[in-house]
Design a protein around this motif. Sequence first.
Motif, PDB file in Angstrom:
ATOM      1  N   LYS A 111       0.836  -1.190   0.000  1.00  0.00           N
ATOM      2  CA  LYS A 111       0.000   0.000   0.000  1.00  0.00           C
ATOM      3  C   LYS A 111       0.878   1.250   0.000  1.00  0.00           C
ATOM      4  CE  LYS A 111      -2.952  -0.265   3.347  1.00  0.00           C
ATOM      5  NZ  LYS A 111      -3.962  -0.102   4.389  1.00  0.00           N
ATOM      6  N   PRO A 112       0.637   2.206  -0.905  1.00  0.00           N
ATOM      7  CA  PRO A 112       1.462   3.419  -0.924  1.00  0.00           C
ATOM      8  C   PRO A 112       1.210   4.268   0.316  1.00  0.00           C
ATOM      9  CG  PRO A 112      -0.349   3.625  -2.474  1.00  0.00           C
ATOM     10  CD  PRO A 112      -0.387   2.224  -1.928  1.00  0.00           C
ATOM     11  N   VAL A 113       2.240   4.966   0.749  1.00  0.00           N
ATOM     12  CA  VAL A 113       2.113   5.872   1.882  1.00  0.00           C
ATOM     13  C   VAL A 113       1.665   7.223   1.339  1.00  0.00           C
ATOM     14  CG1 VAL A 113       3.336   7.006   3.760  1.00  0.00           C
ATOM     15  CG2 VAL A 113       3.920   4.659   3.133  1.00  0.00           C
ATOM     16  N   LEU A 114       0.526   7.684   1.830  1.00  0.00           N
ATOM     17  CA  LEU A 114      -0.022   8.966   1.382  1.00  0.00           C
ATOM     18  C   LEU A 114      -0.101   9.926   2.556  1.00  0.00           C
ATOM     19  CD1 LEU A 114      -2.987   7.711  -0.835  1.00  0.00           C
ATOM     20  CD2 LEU A 114      -0.687   8.314  -1.578  1.00  0.00           C
ATOM     21  N   THR A 115       0.080  11.204   2.258  1.00  0.00           N
ATOM     22  CA  THR A 115      -0.052  12.230   3.287  1.00  0.00           C
ATOM     23  C   THR A 115      -1.527  12.440   3.607  1.00  0.00           C
ATOM     24  OG1 THR A 115      -0.241  14.067   1.725  1.00  0.00           O
ATOM     25  CG2 THR A 115       2.006  13.412   2.391  1.00  0.00           C
ATOM     26  N   ALA A 116      -1.789  13.130   4.701  1.00  0.00           N
ATOM     27  CA  ALA A 116      -3.171  13.437   5.081  1.00  0.00           C
ATOM     28  C   ALA A 116      -3.853  14.252   3.989  1.00  0.00           C
ATOM     29  CB  ALA A 116      -3.198  14.189   6.405  1.00  0.00           C
ATOM     30  N   ARG A 117      -3.130  15.171   3.377  1.00  0.00           N
ATOM     31  CA  ARG A 117      -3.708  16.004   2.313  1.00  0.00           C
ATOM     32  C   ARG A 117      -4.025  15.159   1.083  1.00  0.00           C
ATOM     33  NH1 ARG A 117      -4.008  21.572   1.974  1.00  0.00           N
ATOM     34  NH2 ARG A 117      -4.141  22.426  -0.115  1.00  0.00           N
ATOM     35  N   GLN A 118      -3.141  14.247   0.722  1.00  0.00           N
ATOM     36  CA  GLN A 118      -3.391  13.369  -0.416  1.00  0.00           C
ATOM     37  C   GLN A 118      -4.609  12.487  -0.150  1.00  0.00           C
ATOM     38  OE1 GLN A 118       0.522  11.633  -0.498  1.00  0.00           O
ATOM     39  NE2 GLN A 118       1.068  12.747  -2.361  1.00  0.00           N
ATOM     40  N   LEU A 119      -4.726  11.998   1.065  1.00  0.00           N
ATOM     41  CA  LEU A 119      -5.896  11.185   1.410  1.00  0.00           C
ATOM     42  C   LEU A 119      -7.173  12.020   1.318  1.00  0.00           C
ATOM     43  CD1 LEU A 119      -4.509   9.117   4.394  1.00  0.00           C
ATOM     44  CD2 LEU A 119      -5.173   8.244   2.148  1.00  0.00           C
ATOM     45  N   ARG A 120      -7.108  13.270   1.752  1.00  0.00           N
ATOM     46  CA  ARG A 120      -8.281  14.155   1.670  1.00  0.00           C
ATOM     47  C   ARG A 120      -8.662  14.386   0.214  1.00  0.00           C
ATOM     48  NH1 ARG A 120     -13.074  15.127   2.905  1.00  0.00           N
ATOM     49  NH2 ARG A 120     -13.693  17.293   2.895  1.00  0.00           N
ATOM     50  N   VAL A 121      -7.680  14.618  -0.641  1.00  0.00           N
ATOM     51  CA  VAL A 121      -7.953  14.794  -2.072  1.00  0.00           C
ATOM     52  C   VAL A 121      -8.612  13.539  -2.620  1.00  0.00           C
ATOM     53  CG1 VAL A 121      -6.893  15.050  -4.352  1.00  0.00           C
ATOM     54  CG2 VAL A 121      -6.159  16.518  -2.473  1.00  0.00           C
ATOM     55  N   LEU A 122      -8.094  12.386  -2.252  1.00  0.00           N
ATOM     56  CA  LEU A 122      -8.655  11.117  -2.707  1.00  0.00           C
ATOM     57  C   LEU A 122     -10.102  10.952  -2.235  1.00  0.00           C
ATOM     58  CD1 LEU A 122      -7.777   8.716  -4.363  1.00  0.00           C
ATOM     59  CD2 LEU A 122      -6.763   7.734  -2.300  1.00  0.00           C
TER      60      LEU A 122
END
Length: 66
Positions: A3-14
């Motif tokens: 699983k790729p590591v995503l930042t909180a902001r990237q997760l919010r965008v997703l």
Amino acid sequence: MSKPVLTARQLRVLELVAEGYDNAGIARELHCSPHSVKNMIYDLMARLQVSNRVHATAYAIRHGLI
């Protein structure tokens, strides 16, 4: 594939992509420019190795990212 590591902001965008927001809507939610959102989405798709927003959403749900 891990699983790729995503930042909180990237997760919010997703999450916002999964909710059906367009780039302008995401920009309003995150208080940034639509151009920044476009770049974030391109980066997300590269990290997730998907070709479009629908695939990104499906991947995120399947892998428990959102």
